[in-house]
Motif scaffolding. Structure first.
Motif, PDB file in Angstrom:
ATOM      1  N   ARG A  89       0.807  -1.227   0.000  1.00 26.37           N
ATOM      2  CA  ARG A  89       0.000   0.000   0.000  1.00 26.37           C
ATOM      3  C   ARG A  89       0.836   1.272   0.000  1.00 26.37           C
ATOM      4  N   LEU A  90       2.099   1.173   0.389  1.00 28.37           N
ATOM      5  CA  LEU A  90       2.966   2.350   0.428  1.00 28.37           C
ATOM      6  C   LEU A  90       4.244   2.093  -0.360  1.00 28.37           C
ATOM      7  N   PHE A  91       4.670   3.109  -1.076  1.00 30.48           N
ATOM      8  CA  PHE A  91       5.937   3.103  -1.789  1.00 30.48           C
ATOM      9  C   PHE A  91       6.723   4.297  -1.282  1.00 30.48           C
ATOM     10  N   GLY A 115       3.376   5.069 -10.584  1.00 27.61           N
ATOM     11  CA  GLY A 115       2.636   3.928 -10.051  1.00 27.61           C
ATOM     12  C   GLY A 115       2.052   4.182  -8.675  1.00 27.61           C
ATOM     13  N   ALA A 116       2.232   5.366  -8.116  1.00 29.01           N
ATOM     14  CA  ALA A 116       1.739   5.683  -6.772  1.00 29.01           C
ATOM     15  C   ALA A 116       1.474   7.190  -6.687  1.00 29.01           C
ATOM     16  N   LYS A 117       0.647   7.585  -5.720  1.00 24.54           N
ATOM     17  CA  LYS A 117       0.283   8.986  -5.514  1.00 24.54           C
ATOM     18  C   LYS A 117       0.923   9.480  -4.222  1.00 24.54           C
ATOM     19  N   ILE A 118       1.655  10.579  -4.297  1.00 23.70           N
ATOM     20  CA  ILE A 118       2.376  11.102  -3.138  1.00 23.70           C
ATOM     21  C   ILE A 118       1.406  11.527  -2.037  1.00 23.70           C
ATOM     22  N   GLU A 119       1.661  10.993  -0.844  1.00 24.05           N
ATOM     23  CA  GLU A 119       0.928  11.383   0.362  1.00 24.05           C
ATOM     24  C   GLU A 119       1.763  12.383   1.172  1.00 24.05           C
ATOM     25  N   ILE A 166       6.723   9.570   0.488  1.00 23.51           N
ATOM     26  CA  ILE A 166       5.913   8.399   0.832  1.00 23.51           C
ATOM     27  C   ILE A 166       4.659   8.505  -0.015  1.00 23.51           C
ATOM     28  N   ALA A 167       4.396   7.479  -0.812  1.00 20.19           N
ATOM     29  CA  ALA A 167       3.273   7.507  -1.750  1.00 20.19           C
ATOM     30  C   ALA A 167       2.361   6.310  -1.524  1.00 20.19           C
ATOM     31  N   ARG A 168       1.090   6.538  -1.768  1.00 20.25           N
ATOM     32  CA  ARG A 168       0.087   5.480  -1.653  1.00 20.25           C
ATOM     33  C   ARG A 168      -0.036   4.812  -3.017  1.00 20.25           C
ATOM     34  N   THR A 169       0.027   3.499  -3.017  1.00 26.17           N
ATOM     35  CA  THR A 169      -0.030   2.753  -4.270  1.00 26.17           C
ATOM     36  C   THR A 169      -1.478   2.561  -4.708  1.00 26.17           C
TER      37      THR A 169
END
Length: 174
Positions: A89-91, A115-119, A166-169
């Protein structure tokens, strides 16, 4: 600055939670089986000369790239670490100078994840090493978007030693 309880992170609950999340991500990654690597770190040279350079790493379907231009001095050894949480869930992507402070003058920088959205994204003029603390850039010096952390033209003061994302996948959206 430490609070009355002596906890130097308690003064900033967001910073405390983000550091805690990053530590959990690293612990989770370390406990993963050897056949399923969850983190990797590579060294690379940051080269001055005013020319735009880029360094990238991929972890499964996720990637992180660091693009920059810098002036002054000589090559510096930097590192990039990427990792995926055990639940996918996190990258995370971190780019930093292990010696703490860079002596180069950065004219631009951009870290980008795919491939992921920055949190969470942050940039620092000094990385914590040898008893020194991280020194964050001022908020107006950079912008955090959905997939990038980048300098703000005219506001960035040319000092960079660390970037953290830290990004949410997409696995979290299912």
């Amino acid at each position: 600055m430490a609070s009355a309880s002596g906890c130097k992170f308690c003064a900033s609950p967001v910073l405390f939670l983000l550091n805690f999340a990053l530590i959990l991500l690293l612990i989770t990654a370390k406990s993963a089986s050897a056949s399923q690597e969850r983190t990797k770190t590579e060294e690379f040279n940051v080269r001055p000369g005013g020319v735009v350079h880029s360094f990238s790493q991929k972890m499964g379907e996720y990637s992180c790239s660091f693009t920059y231009a810098s002036q002054g001095g000589t090559n510096e050894q930097w590192q990039m670490s990427v990792g995926v949480s055990e639940d996918d869930r996190l990258f995370s992507c971190s780019v930093w100078r292990p010696q703490g402070k860079s002596y180069l003058f950065f004219t631009q920088f951009k870290a980008e994840v795919t491939g992921a959205k920055i949190e969470y994204g942050s940039a620092f003029s000094q990385a914590a090493v040898g008893g020194q603390k991280d020194v964050a850039l001022k908020a107006e010096e950079y912008t955090v978007g959905e997939s990038t952390v980048t300098h703000n033209e005219g506001k960035f003061r040319a000092e960079l030693s660390k970037l953290t994302i830290i990004a949410r996948t997409r696995h979290d959206e299912l």
